[in-house]
Design a protein around this motif. Structure first.
Motif, PDB file in Angstrom:
ATOM      1  N   ILE A 116       0.809  -1.216  -0.021  1.00 18.06           N
ATOM      2  CA  ILE A 116      -0.126   0.109   0.056  1.00 18.06           C
ATOM      3  C   ILE A 116       1.000   1.338  -0.036  1.00 18.06           C
ATOM      4  O   ILE A 116       2.013   1.321   0.755  1.00 18.06           O
ATOM      5  CB  ILE A 116      -0.928   0.124   1.032  1.00 18.06           C
ATOM      6  CG1 ILE A 116      -2.032   1.153   0.941  1.00 18.06           C
ATOM      7  CG2 ILE A 116      -0.294   0.142   2.485  1.00 18.06           C
ATOM      8  CD1 ILE A 116      -3.132   0.994   1.903  1.00 18.06           C
ATOM      9  N   ALA A 117       0.578   2.165  -0.729  1.00 13.77           N
ATOM     10  CA  ALA A 117       1.183   3.352  -0.745  1.00 13.77           C
ATOM     11  C   ALA A 117      -0.020   4.646  -0.258  1.00 13.77           C
ATOM     12  O   ALA A 117      -0.957   4.721  -0.927  1.00 13.77           O
ATOM     13  CB  ALA A 117       1.816   4.140  -2.206  1.00 13.77           C
ATOM     14  N   VAL A 147       4.135   5.404   3.558  1.00 16.84           N
ATOM     15  CA  VAL A 147       3.071   6.127   4.149  1.00 16.84           C
ATOM     16  C   VAL A 147       3.610   7.445   4.313  1.00 16.84           C
ATOM     17  O   VAL A 147       4.884   7.796   4.805  1.00 16.84           O
ATOM     18  CB  VAL A 147       2.768   5.857   5.861  1.00 16.84           C
ATOM     19  CG1 VAL A 147       1.517   6.447   6.479  1.00 16.84           C
ATOM     20  CG2 VAL A 147       2.282   4.307   5.487  1.00 16.84           C
ATOM     21  N   LEU A 148       2.800   8.585   4.038  1.00 16.26           N
ATOM     22  CA  LEU A 148       3.205  10.034   3.959  1.00 16.26           C
ATOM     23  C   LEU A 148       1.840  10.807   4.629  1.00 16.26           C
ATOM     24  O   LEU A 148       0.771  10.485   4.368  1.00 16.26           O
ATOM     25  CB  LEU A 148       3.458  10.573   2.540  1.00 16.26           C
ATOM     26  CG  LEU A 148       3.377  12.075   2.320  1.00 16.26           C
ATOM     27  CD1 LEU A 148       4.487  12.677   2.816  1.00 16.26           C
ATOM     28  CD2 LEU A 148       3.129  12.420   0.847  1.00 16.26           C
ATOM     29  N   GLU A 149       2.249  12.053   5.287  1.00 16.75           N
ATOM     30  CA  GLU A 149       1.339  12.778   5.990  1.00 16.75           C
ATOM     31  C   GLU A 149       2.307  13.959   5.847  1.00 16.75           C
ATOM     32  O   GLU A 149       3.199  14.043   6.634  1.00 16.75           O
ATOM     33  CB  GLU A 149       0.833  12.519   7.442  1.00 16.75           C
ATOM     34  CG  GLU A 149      -0.206  11.381   7.366  1.00 16.75           C
ATOM     35  CD  GLU A 149      -1.437  11.666   6.573  1.00 16.75           C
ATOM     36  OE1 GLU A 149      -1.540  12.934   6.366  1.00 16.75           O
ATOM     37  OE2 GLU A 149      -2.399  10.766   6.746  1.00 16.75           O
ATOM     38  N   ALA A 150       1.619  15.082   5.275  1.00 15.71           N
ATOM     39  CA  ALA A 150       2.140  16.454   5.353  1.00 15.71           C
ATOM     40  C   ALA A 150       1.477  17.391   5.880  1.00 15.71           C
ATOM     41  O   ALA A 150       0.066  17.383   5.316  1.00 15.71           O
ATOM     42  CB  ALA A 150       2.603  16.688   3.757  1.00 15.71           C
ATOM     43  N   MET A 207       5.690  20.807   7.079  1.00 14.49           N
ATOM     44  CA  MET A 207       6.622  19.687   7.583  1.00 14.49           C
ATOM     45  C   MET A 207       5.722  18.411   7.030  1.00 14.49           C
ATOM     46  O   MET A 207       4.530  18.221   6.877  1.00 14.49           O
ATOM     47  CB  MET A 207       6.794  19.408   9.174  1.00 14.49           C
ATOM     48  CG  MET A 207       5.248  19.551   9.898  1.00 14.49           C
ATOM     49  SD  MET A 207       5.882  19.374  11.638  1.00 14.49           S
ATOM     50  CE  MET A 207       6.637  20.919  11.808  1.00 14.49           C
ATOM     51  N   ALA A 208       6.599  17.250   6.920  1.00 18.07           N
ATOM     52  CA  ALA A 208       6.087  16.073   6.556  1.00 18.07           C
ATOM     53  C   ALA A 208       6.813  15.043   7.035  1.00 18.07           C
ATOM     54  O   ALA A 208       7.966  15.119   7.404  1.00 18.07           O
ATOM     55  CB  ALA A 208       6.071  15.818   4.922  1.00 18.07           C
ATOM     56  N   THR A 209       6.242  13.711   7.342  1.00 18.64           N
ATOM     57  CA  THR A 209       6.714  12.479   7.784  1.00 18.64           C
ATOM     58  C   THR A 209       6.556  11.506   6.712  1.00 18.64           C
ATOM     59  O   THR A 209       5.289  11.470   6.119  1.00 18.64           O
ATOM     60  CB  THR A 209       6.045  12.140   9.027  1.00 18.64           C
ATOM     61  OG1 THR A 209       6.350  13.070  10.185  1.00 18.64           O
ATOM     62  CG2 THR A 209       6.790  10.879   9.468  1.00 18.64           C
ATOM     63  N   VAL A 210       7.418  10.764   6.360  1.00 22.10           N
ATOM     64  CA  VAL A 210       7.355   9.756   5.493  1.00 22.10           C
ATOM     65  C   VAL A 210       8.021   8.442   6.033  1.00 22.10           C
ATOM     66  O   VAL A 210       9.148   8.400   6.293  1.00 22.10           O
ATOM     67  CB  VAL A 210       8.350  10.185   4.290  1.00 22.10           C
ATOM     68  CG1 VAL A 210       7.976   8.981   3.189  1.00 22.10           C
ATOM     69  CG2 VAL A 210       7.755  11.512   3.551  1.00 22.10           C
TER      70      VAL A 210
END
Length: 280
Positions: A116-117, A147-150, A207-210
């Protein structure tokens, strides 16, 4: 005696956003195909036509944003050997809250050998907003995830900055029943003051977490660091029989952040590349 005669003003209860959507897909021959789709309230899912894997799904909040008291829930189940990319139609906006907070629940499951992306577009946080998001991801043996959340705290182009508010992002990621990643990011109530600290974002508002769970992460670390540059970093660990890459990025605004997120997602998402709706 009616409300006017008593000198009082009647304020009707505010309508609240409520939506839940669930998607399930399986491997069928050489393609990933939809198995089940459920939609309720303001949560909708659309699937662009694609000629090959992964299956691509677009999440839509028809309310056009969130504020205090709103609730959204997204669930995605990717079957064994299947592959799916999930994104959003646009940036999600979190508006000023008069009371309570907006909440989003995300539940992702991936079967053995699946992938999953999770690549939503940015969340834009407005001043005096209150928001909490929970993301739970369960991976079977051999499954992979990106997984990305920005998040962007205000819109500088519009002269807006999220000076105050409360923001909470909670992630729990497990593989074969074992916890492989956990984090709780909280900021507020003085958002701008905290972002201004050199140890946080140095005055940046984006900001973002990957996070990537895959055996391939070690080979991707140096190219990822080259893309991230000096405003952030990435690290790699071994987890279970796989690997984990975790990257943090920050920038002065959303555009500068996306300029690095686009090539980073293209790198980490392999041949699937960017979702169709992503652009600069």
């Amino acid at each position: 005696m009616d409300m006017i005669e008593r000198g009082l003003t009647f304020v009707p209860p505010a309508q609240r956003v409520a939506g839940t959507a669930r998607l399930a897909c399986d491997k069928d021959g050489d393609r990933t195909r939809l198995r089940r789709l459920y939609q309720d309230g303001s949560a909708k899912i659309r699937m662009p036509a694609v000629s090959a894997d992964p299956l691509e799904a677009v999440l839509i909040n028809t309310a056009g944003g969130l504020t205090g008291g709103d609730r959204l829930g997204w669930e995605v189940d990717v079957g064994a050997g299947a592959s799916a990319t999930i994104t959003t139609q646009a940036c999600e906006k979190v508006y000023r809250a008069a009371s309570d907070r907006a909440e989003v629940q995300v539940k992702l499951t991936v079967g053995a050998g699946g992938r999953i992306a999770w690549l939503p577009q940015e969340t834009i946080v407005f001043d005096r907003s209150a928001f909490a998001r929970r993301l739970d991801l369960e991976l079977a043996a051999g499954a992979e995830a990106l997984v990305l959340e920005a998040t962007v705290f205000g819109r500088l182009a519009m002269g807006e900055r999220a000076a105050h508010g409360n923001f909470h992002d909670r992630w729990r990621v497990s593989q074969e029943g074992a916890l492989v990643h956990a984090e709780d990011f909280r900021i507020g109530p003085a958002i701008a003051a905290i972002l201004g600290r050199s140890a946080v974002a140095g005055g940046g508002i984006a900001m973002a977490t990957v996070l990537m769970i895959s055996p391939q992460v070690e080979a991707l670390l140096d190219p990822a660091r080259d893309i991230i540059g000096g405003q952030g970093d990435a690290s790699v660990w071994s987890v279970k029989k796989s690997g984990k890459l975790l990257a943090r990025l920050f920038a002065e605004d959303g555009y500068q952040l996306r300029k690095r997120l686009v090539p980073l997602v293209e790198l980490l998402n392999g041949r699937a590349g960017l979702p169709k709706l992503w652009s600069l």
